[in-house]
Design a protein around this motif. Structure first.
Motif, PDB file in Angstrom:
ATOM      1  N   VAL A 157      13.699   8.271   1.572  1.00 39.89           N
ATOM      2  CA  VAL A 157      14.085   8.433   0.193  1.00 39.89           C
ATOM      3  C   VAL A 157      12.522   9.224  -0.277  1.00 39.89           C
ATOM      4  CG1 VAL A 157      13.842   7.504  -2.113  1.00 39.89           C
ATOM      5  CG2 VAL A 157      15.262   6.560  -0.578  1.00 39.89           C
ATOM      6  N   VAL A 158      11.428   8.868   0.248  1.00 36.78           N
ATOM      7  CA  VAL A 158      10.178   9.504   0.062  1.00 36.78           C
ATOM      8  C   VAL A 158      10.075  10.917   0.675  1.00 36.78           C
ATOM      9  CG1 VAL A 158       7.674   9.516   0.677  1.00 36.78           C
ATOM     10  CG2 VAL A 158       9.021   7.284   0.106  1.00 36.78           C
ATOM     11  N   LEU A 159      10.642  11.074   1.723  1.00 35.63           N
ATOM     12  CA  LEU A 159      10.948  12.346   2.463  1.00 35.63           C
ATOM     13  C   LEU A 159      11.718  13.241   1.611  1.00 35.63           C
ATOM     14  CD1 LEU A 159      11.366  11.599   6.065  1.00 35.63           C
ATOM     15  CD2 LEU A 159       9.460  12.601   5.147  1.00 35.63           C
ATOM     16  N   HIS A 160      12.762  12.872   0.856  1.00 38.85           N
ATOM     17  CA  HIS A 160      13.506  13.669  -0.053  1.00 38.85           C
ATOM     18  C   HIS A 160      12.731  13.771  -1.141  1.00 38.85           C
ATOM     19  CE1 HIS A 160      16.882  14.258  -2.935  1.00 38.85           C
ATOM     20  NE2 HIS A 160      17.444  14.769  -1.812  1.00 38.85           N
ATOM     21  N   ASP A 161      12.134  12.965  -1.979  1.00 38.33           N
ATOM     22  CA  ASP A 161      11.284  13.216  -2.904  1.00 38.33           C
ATOM     23  C   ASP A 161      10.134  14.325  -2.599  1.00 38.33           C
ATOM     24  OD1 ASP A 161      12.684  11.364  -4.314  1.00 38.33           O
ATOM     25  OD2 ASP A 161      11.299   9.740  -4.120  1.00 38.33           O
ATOM     26  N   ALA A 162       9.795  14.423  -1.467  1.00 39.55           N
ATOM     27  CA  ALA A 162       8.665  15.375  -1.035  1.00 39.55           C
ATOM     28  C   ALA A 162       9.247  16.755  -0.637  1.00 39.55           C
ATOM     29  CB  ALA A 162       7.869  14.981  -0.019  1.00 39.55           C
ATOM     30  N   GLY A 163      10.734  16.885  -0.644  1.00 38.69           N
ATOM     31  CA  GLY A 163      11.185  18.172  -0.524  1.00 38.69           C
ATOM     32  C   GLY A 163      11.734  18.398   0.938  1.00 38.69           C
ATOM     33  N   LEU A 181       0.832  -1.259   0.106  1.00 37.80           N
ATOM     34  CA  LEU A 181      -0.154  -0.024   0.095  1.00 37.80           C
ATOM     35  C   LEU A 181       0.904   1.156  -0.160  1.00 37.80           C
ATOM     36  CD1 LEU A 181      -2.520   1.433   0.251  1.00 37.80           C
ATOM     37  CD2 LEU A 181      -2.780   1.076   2.580  1.00 37.80           C
ATOM     38  N   ALA A 182       1.850   1.385   0.872  1.00 36.42           N
ATOM     39  CA  ALA A 182       2.828   2.554   0.775  1.00 36.42           C
ATOM     40  C   ALA A 182       3.600   2.624  -0.458  1.00 36.42           C
ATOM     41  CB  ALA A 182       3.923   2.314   1.802  1.00 36.42           C
ATOM     42  N   ALA A 183       4.012   1.816  -1.083  1.00 34.78           N
ATOM     43  CA  ALA A 183       4.578   1.488  -2.474  1.00 34.78           C
ATOM     44  C   ALA A 183       3.481   2.399  -3.531  1.00 34.78           C
ATOM     45  CB  ALA A 183       5.072   0.379  -2.728  1.00 34.78           C
ATOM     46  N   THR A 197       1.462   6.510  -7.063  1.00 34.21           N
ATOM     47  CA  THR A 197       0.546   7.354  -7.567  1.00 34.21           C
ATOM     48  C   THR A 197       0.837   8.756  -7.281  1.00 34.21           C
ATOM     49  OG1 THR A 197      -0.891   7.141  -5.558  1.00 34.21           O
ATOM     50  CG2 THR A 197      -1.334   5.743  -7.429  1.00 34.21           C
ATOM     51  N   GLY A 198       2.059   9.125  -6.495  1.00 33.33           N
ATOM     52  CA  GLY A 198       2.389  10.419  -6.388  1.00 33.33           C
ATOM     53  C   GLY A 198       1.979  11.023  -5.201  1.00 33.33           C
ATOM     54  N   ASP A 199       1.170  10.317  -4.212  1.00 32.01           N
ATOM     55  CA  ASP A 199       0.687  10.756  -3.139  1.00 32.01           C
ATOM     56  C   ASP A 199       1.629  10.395  -2.024  1.00 32.01           C
ATOM     57  OD1 ASP A 199      -0.590  11.772  -0.704  1.00 32.01           O
ATOM     58  OD2 ASP A 199      -2.625  10.611  -1.156  1.00 32.01           O
ATOM     59  N   LEU A 200       2.727  11.604  -1.806  1.00 34.04           N
ATOM     60  CA  LEU A 200       3.956  11.481  -1.042  1.00 34.04           C
ATOM     61  C   LEU A 200       3.453  11.428   0.528  1.00 34.04           C
ATOM     62  CD1 LEU A 200       6.745  13.158  -3.193  1.00 34.04           C
ATOM     63  CD2 LEU A 200       6.011  10.748  -3.185  1.00 34.04           C
ATOM     64  N   THR A 201       2.308  12.301   0.560  1.00 32.83           N
ATOM     65  CA  THR A 201       2.125  12.340   2.109  1.00 32.83           C
ATOM     66  C   THR A 201       1.550  11.205   2.587  1.00 32.83           C
ATOM     67  OG1 THR A 201       1.520  14.858   1.854  1.00 32.83           O
ATOM     68  CG2 THR A 201       0.462  13.620   3.605  1.00 32.83           C
ATOM     69  N   THR A 214       4.223   8.713   2.906  1.00 29.49           N
ATOM     70  CA  THR A 214       4.977   9.136   4.360  1.00 29.49           C
ATOM     71  C   THR A 214       4.196   8.401   5.616  1.00 29.49           C
ATOM     72  OG1 THR A 214       6.071  10.883   3.541  1.00 29.49           O
ATOM     73  CG2 THR A 214       6.096  10.810   5.723  1.00 29.49           C
ATOM     74  N   ASN A 215       2.946   8.649   5.442  1.00 30.17           N
ATOM     75  CA  ASN A 215       2.363   8.015   6.783  1.00 30.17           C
ATOM     76  C   ASN A 215       2.192   6.722   6.861  1.00 30.17           C
ATOM     77  OD1 ASN A 215       1.493  10.555   7.213  1.00 30.17           O
ATOM     78  ND2 ASN A 215      -0.424  10.783   6.301  1.00 30.17           N
TER      79      ASN A 215
END
Length: 365
Positions: free
Chosen positions: A304-310, A260-262, A267-271, A274-275
């Motif tokens: 990595v996800v946090l970095h992608d989210a800025g 699910l996280a992947a 789909t681009g929902d990084l928030t 992250t959760n």
């Protein structure tokens, strides 16, 4: 004083249907295990009896007509399969609306005749005796009247070819994994989709068996690259189902949460990603400990996800801590090189983009 058990004579079709409906409804909120016991206590029956009724009502492979197709014309509620101690299986709506039960075999024969008349090409020559099993490929909905022949059928605009409609869900999982191992991912997807065709993951209540939930999770994993939105729906439903059935910290629910996280990430929902990864880390930590490989792997992916989210600084700090722990606990593990490369990439990206935090760190060192 022992609790009195409801006599067999009280097992009318409406009584069974209402017990099944109550169980399914409660299972959506409390899980199947608890729901079965609550309904059994209310109806003064054994939990095994309620479990058998629910299984008969929800199992695709034992149903004369695959579940999800039949609804009652009188009240528009789903039809369920019930089996009394004597006589053949019957279909009744859930909850019952005081209608007369309809013999299941008669409905099966009527549906089979409609399938063979309308779309005979979807039924293999040697499978015509099981034509009703192929109904989901061509039929979206069947509204059942007072008699087996009083059927209002809503046909699919585009019929779908089914793969092994008589196959049990556990068999589907086994075959799908074999197909993947031999490189035939398309056939693996098709065998899973056929088994899940009666389910709408965006609306249906959680699965009542682990095999169906695992099939949904595997389908999500296999379609993540080709159809991310659909994969997200299946991953969400699979995780919700396994969480209800086995608990959020179970190994199976954690595996579904990883998918699910992947899917959120894809789909681009990084928030949301992250959760989900944060929840995954927490469950891995509770189940296996803070230094277990699955925990550290989830932390690295979250970085990595946090970095992608800025969130560059948070990402680098988290990944650096993860690498330190990983090196201390697992010497010369191949995962170390991958995480180190990811950290170098983060730092190089931030330097190229002239991020203040990276320049400050560079000057400080």
């Amino acid at each position: 004083m022992p609790t009195r058990t409801r006599p067999v004579a009280a097992w009318t079709p409406a009584y069974v249907a209402n017990a099944v409906a109550a169980t399914v409804s409660r299972a959506a909120d409390h899980g199947l295990y608890q729901a079965i016991r609550e309904v059994a206590r209310t109806h003064r029956l054994s939990a095994a009896t309620i479990e058998e009724w629910v299984s008969r009502a929800r199992t695709v492979q034992t149903a004369p007509v695959p579940p999800g197709l039949l609804v009652c014309q009188a009240c528009d509620q789903p039809m369920i399969l019930i089996q009394l101690p004597t006589g053949g299986p019957l279909y009744l709506c859930a909850p019952a609306c005081a209608r007369v039960p309809v013999p299941a075999e008669a409905i099966r024969n009527a549906v089979a005749a409609a399938v063979l008349h309308r779309i005979p090409h979807l039924v293999p020559t040697r499978k015509t005796a099981h034509a009703a099993a192929y109904a989901p490929g061509a039929i979206h909905r069947i509204s059942v009247g007072a008699t087996p022949t009083d059927l209002r059928i809503t046909w699919r605009t585009v019929p779908r070819q089914l793969t092994g409609p008589l196959m049990a869900m556990a068999q589907r999982l086994h075959h799908a994994r074999l197909y993947v191992d031999t490189g035939d991912r398309i056939r693996a997807v098709n065998v899973l989709r056929t088994g899940l065709l009666h389910i709408d993951p965006t609306h249906d209540t959680p699965a009542l068996d682990t095999a169906t939930a695992h099939a949904a999770a595997f389908l999500a994993e296999l379609t993540l690259a080709t159809d991310p939105p659909a994969a997200l729906s299946w991953a969400t439903w699979a995780h919700r189902s396994l969480r209800h059935l086995l608990g959020a910290a179970s190994a199976q629910a954690r595996a579904a949460l990883k998918i699910l996280a992947a899917a959120h990430r894809r789909t681009g929902d990084l928030t949301a990603a992250t959760n989900a990864y944060s929840d995954l880390i927490r469950h891995h930590t509770e189940a296996e400990g803070p230094t277990a490989l699955p925990t550290l792997a989830a932390q690295a992916t979250l970085a990595v996800v946090l970095h992608d989210a800025g969130h560059c600084e948070d990402a680098q700090q988290l990944l650096a801590r993860t690498i330190t722990t990983h090196r201390r606990v697992y010497r010369q593990h191949p995962g170390d090189a991958r995480m180190t490369d990811a950290l170098h990439h983060m730092r190089a990206t931030c330097i190229d983009k002239l991020h203040d935090h990276q320049l400050r760190n560079a000057h400080a060192t």
